[in-house]
Design a protein around this motif. Structure first.
Motif, PDB file in Angstrom:
ATOM      1  N   PRO A 209       0.848  -1.202   0.000  1.00 13.92           N
ATOM      2  CA  PRO A 209       0.000   0.000   0.000  1.00 13.92           C
ATOM      3  C   PRO A 209       0.879   1.245   0.000  1.00 13.92           C
ATOM      4  O   PRO A 209       1.808   1.351   0.799  1.00 13.92           O
ATOM      5  CB  PRO A 209      -0.760  -0.124   1.336  1.00 13.92           C
TER       6      PRO A 209
ATOM      7  N   ASP B 110       0.030   5.082   0.238  1.00 13.41           N
ATOM      8  CA  ASP B 110      -1.040   6.061   0.380  1.00 13.41           C
ATOM      9  C   ASP B 110      -0.801   7.233  -0.561  1.00 13.41           C
ATOM     10  O   ASP B 110       0.323   7.720  -0.674  1.00 13.41           O
ATOM     11  CB  ASP B 110      -1.090   6.545   1.845  1.00 13.41           C
TER      12      ASP B 110
ATOM     13  N   GLN C 135      -6.482  -2.363   4.683  1.00 10.51           N
ATOM     14  CA  GLN C 135      -5.597  -2.136   5.826  1.00 10.51           C
ATOM     15  C   GLN C 135      -6.209  -1.095   6.774  1.00 10.51           C
ATOM     16  O   GLN C 135      -6.754  -0.084   6.327  1.00 10.51           O
ATOM     17  CB  GLN C 135      -4.245  -1.630   5.335  1.00 10.51           C
TER      18      GLN C 135
ATOM     19  N   ASN D 123       9.457  -7.145   3.184  1.00  8.63           N
ATOM     20  CA  ASN D 123       9.229  -5.885   2.460  1.00  8.63           C
ATOM     21  C   ASN D 123      10.393  -4.906   2.655  1.00  8.63           C
ATOM     22  O   ASN D 123      10.905  -4.767   3.764  1.00  8.63           O
ATOM     23  CB  ASN D 123       7.923  -5.240   2.954  1.00  8.63           C
TER      24      ASN D 123
ATOM     25  N   ASP E 194      12.728  -2.168  -0.356  1.00  6.39           N
ATOM     26  CA  ASP E 194      13.789  -1.935  -1.327  1.00  6.39           C
ATOM     27  C   ASP E 194      14.021  -3.054  -2.330  1.00  6.39           C
ATOM     28  O   ASP E 194      15.148  -3.218  -2.798  1.00  6.39           O
ATOM     29  CB  ASP E 194      15.114  -1.651  -0.604  1.00  6.39           C
TER      30      ASP E 194
END
Ligand code: FMN
Length: 321
Positions: A9, A11, A66, A195, A197
């Motif tokens: 996600p 935003d 989420q 999670n 890079d």
């Protein structure tokens, strides 16, 4: 071996319009995480959050909503709400490093209060009717905080623990802590997703060979910077110029239809180009111009110049962001 690619996600970027268009053009994500919504104490969903979550707006994509909160009753309300909409998993945001969020003890701010976090999970898992996954950082100041947090996570049946291998104070920069992640992976009783890079197919390969036990990764900025990244990871082709031009054109049109005007649509496109520009050679000058540009007219002219003047990187396996 990696069997699942989750789209992180982001935003302001991977909201409903972007997800729909990206999925239509490129795809390759096994699941898309909807950027967080924060339930209010009144338990009323805002029109904006409803638009984002409404399955009617989201086509046939596999999605995980989420929620960001530090109050169990609000999380339970939100979980029931998304369950009624047909979602089959709900994710808790324990990663957001923004000051306005952490000041309220939410996002990664919740990691500062392990006892309260434990109580929160106790109340949530006593009542919740659907699988709950968690997206966390390694701590606030240092990854050495993680074992204490993991001890709590290990007490609950978390469907998947996605670990962004940074701490709060690092925001989104600096090297990820792979050693701390390795330890978390060994000690977690719940399934783990990595999670942070993973920006190119080569980086994913290197990661996968170091961590053969990891079967799920989540990718965010890399999949905006190179929209074909997940497709390539499934053995598909790289993006062509024509495809990218059609993608950005369609995305801009869809944003205009969504907002009913070009101004906010151009603003959204600039946020996408912040990452996408790296797929082109010698993009520095136009990148700067784009950042300083105002209004849809200037945006449209600079985008046209990018496609007219800049060669696409031959091998988009290089460093992108
Ligand atoms: C602009 C932006 C918005 C983000 N919004 C969210 C969010 O709503 N929820 C969340 O859990 N993480 C959010 N993140 C964090 C990403 O999901 C992800 O953990 C982070 O970008 C590291 O992954 P990457 O290197 O693959 O991008 C955001 C990150 C950025 C840069």
């Amino acid at each position: 071996m990696i069997r699942r690619y989750d789209f992180a996600p982001l935003d302001g970027i991977t909201k409903v319009v972007f997800r729909r268009v990206w999925h239509q053009f490129f795809g390759g994500a096994d699941r898309y995480f909807i950027p967080f919504f924060s339930p209010t104490g009144q338990h009323i969903l805002t029109d904006r959050d409803r638009r984002e979550l409404d399955p009617a707006n989201n086509g046939d994509m596999p999605l995980v909503p989420q929620v960001m909160t530090c109050r169990a009753e609000d999380f339970l309300w939100a979980a029931e709400l998304v369950g009624d909409m047909g979602y089959t998993e709900v994710n808790l945001n324990l990663g957001c490093p923004s000051g306005t969020v952490t000041a309220k003890g939410k996002g990664s701010g919740f990691l500062a209060k392990p006892e309260e976090l434990d109580r929160f999970f106790d109340q949530v898992f006593a009542k919740v009717q659907m699988p709950v996954s968690v997206k966390t950082r390694l701590g606030i100041q240092t990854p050495e905080e993680f074992p204490r947090l993991l001890e709590i996570y290990n007490r609950y049946p978390i469907a998947c623990l996605t670990i962004h291998a940074r701490v709060q104070k690092e925001k989104y920069r600096g090297a990820v802590h792979l050693d701390a992640f390795a330890q978390a992976l060994t000690e977690s009783k719940n399934p783990v997703c990595y999670n942070g890079d993973l920006r190119t197919a080569a980086e994913v390969e290197t990661f996968a060979s170091r961590f053969p036990a990891v079967d799920a990764v989540m990718i965010g900025r890399g999949a905006v910077a190179d929209p074909a990244l997940l497709r390539k990871l499934h053995g598909g082709p790289a993006a062509t110029r024509e495809e990218l031009r059609d993608f950005t054109r369609t995305l801009y049109q869809e944003y205009q239809a969504f907002y009913g005007q070009a101004g906010p649509a151009a603003q959204r496109m600039k946020e996408v180009w912040f990452y996408l520009i790296h797929l082109f050679e010698n993009g520095e000058r136009l990148d700067k111009k784009l950042r300083r540009s105002r209004g849809p007219g200037e945006y449209e002219a600079i985008e046209a110049a990018i496609f007219r003047d800049l060669p696409l990187r031959e091998d988009s396996q290089g460093e992108l962001i």
